[in-house]
Design an enzyme around this catalytic site. Structure first.
Site, PDB file in Angstrom:
ATOM      1  N   GLY A  13      49.856  45.626  32.643  1.00  0.00           N
ATOM      2  CA  GLY A  13      49.049  45.426  31.545  1.00  0.00           C
ATOM      3  C   GLY A  13      47.794  45.929  31.689  1.00  0.00           C
ATOM      4  O   GLY A  13      46.888  45.605  31.341  1.00  0.00           O
ATOM      5  N   ARG A  33      32.633  34.448  26.304  1.00  0.00           N
ATOM      6  CA  ARG A  33      33.818  34.836  26.915  1.00  0.00           C
ATOM      7  C   ARG A  33      34.244  33.661  28.180  1.00  0.00           C
ATOM      8  O   ARG A  33      35.327  33.192  28.439  1.00  0.00           O
ATOM      9  CB  ARG A  33      33.833  36.373  27.554  1.00  0.00           C
ATOM     10  CG  ARG A  33      33.916  37.083  26.524  1.00  0.00           C
ATOM     11  CD  ARG A  33      33.421  38.526  26.812  1.00  0.00           C
ATOM     12  NE  ARG A  33      34.561  39.119  27.786  1.00  0.00           N
ATOM     13  CZ  ARG A  33      34.436  40.244  28.761  1.00  0.00           C
ATOM     14  NH1 ARG A  33      33.200  40.630  28.687  1.00  0.00           N
ATOM     15  NH2 ARG A  33      35.295  40.664  29.491  1.00  0.00           N
ATOM     16  N   ASN A  71      54.386  47.067  30.550  1.00  0.00           N
ATOM     17  CA  ASN A  71      53.471  47.137  29.593  1.00  0.00           C
ATOM     18  C   ASN A  71      54.111  47.279  28.194  1.00  0.00           C
ATOM     19  O   ASN A  71      55.339  47.677  27.963  1.00  0.00           O
ATOM     20  CB  ASN A  71      52.626  48.328  29.653  1.00  0.00           C
ATOM     21  CG  ASN A  71      51.178  48.642  28.871  1.00  0.00           C
ATOM     22  OD1 ASN A  71      51.022  48.256  27.641  1.00  0.00           O
ATOM     23  ND2 ASN A  71      50.301  48.855  29.799  1.00  0.00           N
ATOM     24  N   HIS A 128      36.459  44.160  39.636  1.00  0.00           N
ATOM     25  CA  HIS A 128      35.320  44.073  38.626  1.00  0.00           C
ATOM     26  C   HIS A 128      34.538  43.017  38.299  1.00  0.00           C
ATOM     27  O   HIS A 128      33.880  42.540  37.677  1.00  0.00           O
ATOM     28  CB  HIS A 128      35.949  44.460  36.963  1.00  0.00           C
ATOM     29  CG  HIS A 128      36.481  45.985  37.077  1.00  0.00           C
ATOM     30  ND1 HIS A 128      37.291  46.449  35.904  1.00  0.00           N
ATOM     31  CD2 HIS A 128      36.451  46.992  37.915  1.00  0.00           C
ATOM     32  CE1 HIS A 128      37.493  47.631  36.024  1.00  0.00           C
ATOM     33  NE2 HIS A 128      37.100  47.940  37.200  1.00  0.00           N
ATOM     34  N   ASP A 137      38.924  37.149  34.639  1.00  0.00           N
ATOM     35  CA  ASP A 137      39.020  35.755  33.961  1.00  0.00           C
ATOM     36  C   ASP A 137      39.489  34.618  35.056  1.00  0.00           C
ATOM     37  O   ASP A 137      39.836  33.402  34.640  1.00  0.00           O
ATOM     38  CB  ASP A 137      40.004  35.599  32.974  1.00  0.00           C
ATOM     39  CG  ASP A 137      41.241  36.314  33.227  1.00  0.00           C
ATOM     40  OD1 ASP A 137      41.805  36.268  34.398  1.00  0.00           O
ATOM     41  OD2 ASP A 137      42.174  37.286  32.342  1.00  0.00           O
ATOM     42  N   CYS A 152      21.657  37.000  41.337  1.00  0.00           N
ATOM     43  CA  CYS A 152      20.348  36.932  40.866  1.00  0.00           C
ATOM     44  C   CYS A 152      19.710  38.404  41.118  1.00  0.00           C
ATOM     45  O   CYS A 152      19.709  38.952  42.197  1.00  0.00           O
ATOM     46  CB  CYS A 152      19.612  35.862  41.917  1.00  0.00           C
ATOM     47  SG  CYS A 152      17.855  35.944  41.921  1.00  0.00           S
ATOM     48  N   CYS A 191      12.670  31.147  44.256  1.00  0.00           N
ATOM     49  CA  CYS A 191      13.029  32.297  43.770  1.00  0.00           C
ATOM     50  C   CYS A 191      13.055  32.422  42.089  1.00  0.00           C
ATOM     51  O   CYS A 191      12.080  32.682  41.606  1.00  0.00           O
ATOM     52  CB  CYS A 191      14.545  32.616  44.168  1.00  0.00           C
ATOM     53  SG  CYS A 191      15.129  34.296  43.375  1.00  0.00           S
ATOM     54  N   GLN A 215      41.854  44.003  37.636  1.00  0.00           N
ATOM     55  CA  GLN A 215      40.524  44.491  36.966  1.00  0.00           C
ATOM     56  C   GLN A 215      40.048  43.186  36.192  1.00  0.00           C
ATOM     57  O   GLN A 215      38.964  43.492  35.712  1.00  0.00           O
ATOM     58  CB  GLN A 215      40.905  45.544  35.928  1.00  0.00           C
ATOM     59  CG  GLN A 215      41.381  46.945  36.747  1.00  0.00           C
ATOM     60  CD  GLN A 215      42.136  47.728  35.756  1.00  0.00           C
ATOM     61  OE1 GLN A 215      41.323  48.763  35.198  1.00  0.00           O
ATOM     62  NE2 GLN A 215      43.428  47.747  35.633  1.00  0.00           N
ATOM     63  N   ASN A 216      40.935  42.084  36.119  1.00  0.00           N
ATOM     64  CA  ASN A 216      40.268  41.099  35.348  1.00  0.00           C
ATOM     65  C   ASN A 216      39.253  40.044  36.005  1.00  0.00           C
ATOM     66  O   ASN A 216      39.463  40.156  37.204  1.00  0.00           O
ATOM     67  CB  ASN A 216      41.545  40.146  34.845  1.00  0.00           C
ATOM     68  CG  ASN A 216      42.574  41.100  34.144  1.00  0.00           C
ATOM     69  OD1 ASN A 216      42.203  42.247  33.552  1.00  0.00           O
ATOM     70  ND2 ASN A 216      43.840  40.572  33.969  1.00  0.00           N
TER      71      ASN A 216
END
Ligand code: BJW
Ligand code: ZN
Length: 271
Positions: free
Chosen positions: A218, A74, A244, A127, A112, A135, A181, A109-110
């Site tokens: 959307g 992705r 939409n 999100h 990208d 990490c 680490c 919420q994307n």
């Protein structure tokens, strides 16, 4: 008795001109016209898996190699895509209203980063981001746009359902670069059953509680807690407009519904 939402663009634009604080809530549909598959539409599967199979902490625990292949695919796909007319209209709208001393915030919420690439500034990523890692050992969150993210993932991640099987050893997956680490990195995205970042959530609540107009663009409005944001704004008596290609289970709660691709609707609605 429930009243159908209006599709009257002139009435919507009158409200838009008067608004002082606009919240724009976006989902995968805003990136669809850039060629990014939505989650619940056709093309939402990778190999034979859906997001609910792979976007979970337990999927990562049991097979970090498979989950990293999914995210690598992705990341590479989105790096080759560009913001569309919907992202651009939103960014231009923010700049115009900011100059007028008004407030526009994008709650997306994307994951990208296409809103950022279009020039939006006031953005909350509910999100997380495909281009951030965390990490597992030292918990450091970092931006990462490397392509590929590690050598072992080079050429991996094909979406073909016949691909897969060979696991990449954990030590060859993306690792933390903090000296001493070296922990395993995970994508900094919010998976199912994980809580959203409380700081981001608090900021989103603040914007939602103080807006005087809300656009919901959307999103299928099925994933919580984001799914309840616009209905909560509507319940305060604030106008909410949904953009939409189809109606959603939340449509009846909103004052406006504009049906069509947002890359066509938003340049008109926000001009
Ligand atoms: C166009 C268009 C065009 C197309 N123009 N439009 C309360 C009630 C019920 C369930 C829950 C609840 N609280 C929590 C849950 C569980 C769960 C959940 O909501 N499940 C539902 C499926 C029922 N939620 C969570 O687990 C959340 N965590 C949480 O609440 O923590 C508290 C908690 C902890 C422990 C136990 C219980 C509670 C976290 C959710 C994280 C979601 N993560 C994902 C994956 C991110 C990483 C990744 O991408 O890999 O986020 S899931 C996936 O769905 C992704 C999206 O951001 C999200 C929303 O999808 P979106 O954007 O709406 O996309 P689609 O595809 O669904 O819709 C696209 C829309 O666009 C469609 O309507 C099209 O018509 C439209 N469209 N082309 C305009 N051109
Ligand atoms: Zn670390």
């Amino acid at each position: 008795m429930s009243v159908s939402p209006s599709a009257d663009m002139d009435s919507f634009r009158k409200l838009l001109l008067k608004a002082n604080a606009v919240v724009i809530l976006t989902g995968a549909g805003v990136s669809a016209e850039s060629g990014v598959p939505t989650f619940r539409g056709t093309g939402g599967l990778w190999r034979t898996y859906s997001a609910t199979d792979l976007a979970t902490p337990s999927a990562f625990r049991s097979n970090p190699s498979l989950v990293w292949e999914f995210y690598h695919h992705r990341r590479e796909n989105i790096a080759s895509k560009y913001p569309n007319n919907a992202h651009k209209a939103i960014a231009e709208f923010e700049h115009r209203l900011t100059k007028q001393g008004k407030q526009v915030s994008v709650i997306t919420q994307n994951i990208d980063e296409l809103h950022q690439r279009a020039g939006s500034v006031n953005i909350l990523e509910l999100h997380g981001s495909l281009f951030k890692t965390q990490c597992l050992k030292c918990k450091k969150v970092e931006s990462n746009h490397d392509s590929p993210i590690c050598e072992a993932l080079k050429g991996k991640g094909s979406a073909s359902p016949t691909e897969g099987g060979e696991k990449i050893p954990e030590l060859l997956l993306p690792r933390c670069k903090v000296p001493s680490c070296g922990g395993l990195l995970r994508p900094y995205v919010v998976w199912f059953h994980e809580t959203l970042d409380p700081i981001v959530l608090k900021k989103a609540e603040k914007e939602l509680n103080s807006c005087d107009l809300c656009l919901v663009i959307g999103t299928s409005s099925v994933v919580y807690p984001a799914a309840m944001f616009a209905p909560q704004v509507a319940a305060r008596g604030i106008p909410v407009a949904e953009f939409n290609v189809e109606t959603t289970s939340a449509t009846h709660q909103f004052g406006f519904h504009f049906s069509g691709p947002c890359g066509e609707l938003l340049p008109i609605a926000l001009a």
